[in-house]
Design an enzyme around this catalytic site. Structure first.
Site, mmCIF file in Angstrom:
data_model
loop_
_atom_site.group_PDB
_atom_site.id
_atom_site.type_symbol
_atom_site.label_atom_id
_atom_site.label_comp_id
_atom_site.label_asym_id
_atom_site.label_seq_id
_atom_site.Cartn_x
_atom_site.Cartn_y
_atom_site.Cartn_z
ATOM 1 N N GLY A 14 23.978 13.848 62.852
ATOM 2 C CA GLY A 14 24.936 14.791 62.617
ATOM 3 C C GLY A 14 26.069 13.219 62.285
ATOM 4 O O GLY A 14 27.699 13.417 62.818
ATOM 5 N N SER A 15 25.940 12.183 61.745
ATOM 6 C CA SER A 15 27.167 11.642 60.946
ATOM 7 C C SER A 15 27.426 11.194 59.980
ATOM 8 O O SER A 15 27.709 10.200 59.481
ATOM 9 C CB SER A 15 26.143 9.897 61.718
ATOM 10 O OG SER A 15 24.923 9.627 61.339
ATOM 11 N N GLY A 18 33.395 13.091 60.000
ATOM 12 C CA GLY A 18 33.952 13.251 61.306
ATOM 13 C C GLY A 18 33.563 11.660 62.346
ATOM 14 O O GLY A 18 33.487 11.059 61.841
ATOM 15 N N GLY A 20 31.096 11.476 63.924
ATOM 16 C CA GLY A 20 29.457 10.640 63.531
ATOM 17 C C GLY A 20 30.080 9.815 63.060
ATOM 18 O O GLY A 20 29.399 8.955 63.177
ATOM 19 N N TYR A 154 30.073 27.286 72.803
ATOM 20 C CA TYR A 154 30.252 25.800 72.586
ATOM 21 C C TYR A 154 30.274 25.403 73.888
ATOM 22 O O TYR A 154 30.477 24.138 73.774
ATOM 23 C CB TYR A 154 31.447 24.988 71.409
ATOM 24 C CG TYR A 154 32.449 24.482 71.577
ATOM 25 C CD1 TYR A 154 31.229 23.005 70.399
ATOM 26 C CD2 TYR A 154 32.925 23.714 71.852
ATOM 27 C CE1 TYR A 154 31.765 21.654 70.582
ATOM 28 C CE2 TYR A 154 33.098 22.450 72.351
ATOM 29 C CZ TYR A 154 32.899 21.718 71.291
ATOM 30 O OH TYR A 154 33.392 20.732 71.379
#
Length: 264
Positions: A14-15, A18, A20, A154
């Site tokens: 997930g990079s 943000g 990541g 979450y």
């Protein structure tokens, strides 16, 4: 402190943006061969361009796969069979209390935020242990300790990551592999800024201002009295991935500006 990771292969899930992306940029700047991941090829390509612009000569490549699925993890590992550093950053967040969150959404949170890290860890841990060196980091959250009732699913997944990281650290005892969790708080990431963009526009403010005011108004225990930057979070992760952090394992390392009101 000079962090040198040349010769190490780092995977950051997930990079493409943000936190990541900030982590991937920091690892690349430290010399690691860095693999960027996102669901869409154009987002991955854009992230690679941004890293290379900030880190001339960066050794970086990208693999576009949805790691929130078993099929996506399998496809990713086929392309990247070994890693020395794994940062389980993939995750998403959003509003939802116990009454408003449907079963399907609970399952999606579990698969993306929890099982992606379980599957990726399972894929790379054995090789790290055989080579007697490795770093695994789960990006949890202060919401895993101070559970938000309006973001319950979450928060649940972030608590789960703390349990998993601690258990895997014990499993990897005396192997040269460290496993830790890093807990950001509100952060000036693209996702968080996008979430408050509409409210900011209505108030005639910037998203940064609204997010910082959110910290002041809703996280009264914050000591820094603002949201962190993605680079500030990444700095902790880069250290945990370094050679110098060899005695830090099984830890929950907070980068939330003092929101969690405890000395432990």
């Amino acid at each position: 402190m000079n962090i040198e990771l040349s010769g190490k292969r780092a995977v950051v899930t997930g990079s493409s943006s943000g936190i990541g992306l900030a982590i991937a940029t920091g690892l690349a700047a430290s010399g690691a061969q860095t693999i960027v991941n996102g669901r869409k090829q154009d987002a991955v390509d854009n992230a690679i361009e941004r890293i290379k612009a900030g880190v001339p000569g960066a050794n970086v490549r990208g693999v576009a796969c949805d790691l929130g699925t078993l099929e996506g993890v399998t496809a990713f590992v086929e392309q990247v069979p070994e890693a020395d550093i794994l940062v389980n950053n993939l995750g998403f967040f959003g509003p939802g209390d116990i009454l408003s969150t449907a079963d399907a959404e609970w399952e999606r949170y579990f698969q993306v935020n929890v099982m992606s890290g379980v599957r990726m860890t399972r894929a790379y841990l054995d090789g790290m242990m055989r080579r007697h060196w490795g770093r695994i980091v789960f990006i949890s959250s202060e919401s895993g300790l101070a559970i938000p009732p309006d973001m319950l699913a979450y928060g649940f997944t972030k608590t789960a990551q703390l349990s998993i990281s601690r258990g895997v650290a014990k499993f990897a005892a005396n192997s040269g592999v460290t496993v830790n969790a890093v807990l950001p708080g509100p952060t000036l990431s693209e996702g968080a800024l996008d979430m408050v963009a509409e409210s900011a526009k209505a108030q005639g403010k910037t998203p940064d201002q609204v997010l910082n005011e959110f910290v002041t108004n809703t996280r009264g225990s914050s000591i820094i009295r603002r949201a962190a930057t993605t680079e500030e979070v990444a700095n902790m992760v880069i250290y945990v991935c370094s050679q110098q952090a060899s005695a830090t394992t099984g830890a929950a390392l907070k980068v939330e500006g003092g929101i969690v009101d405890t000395i432990a």
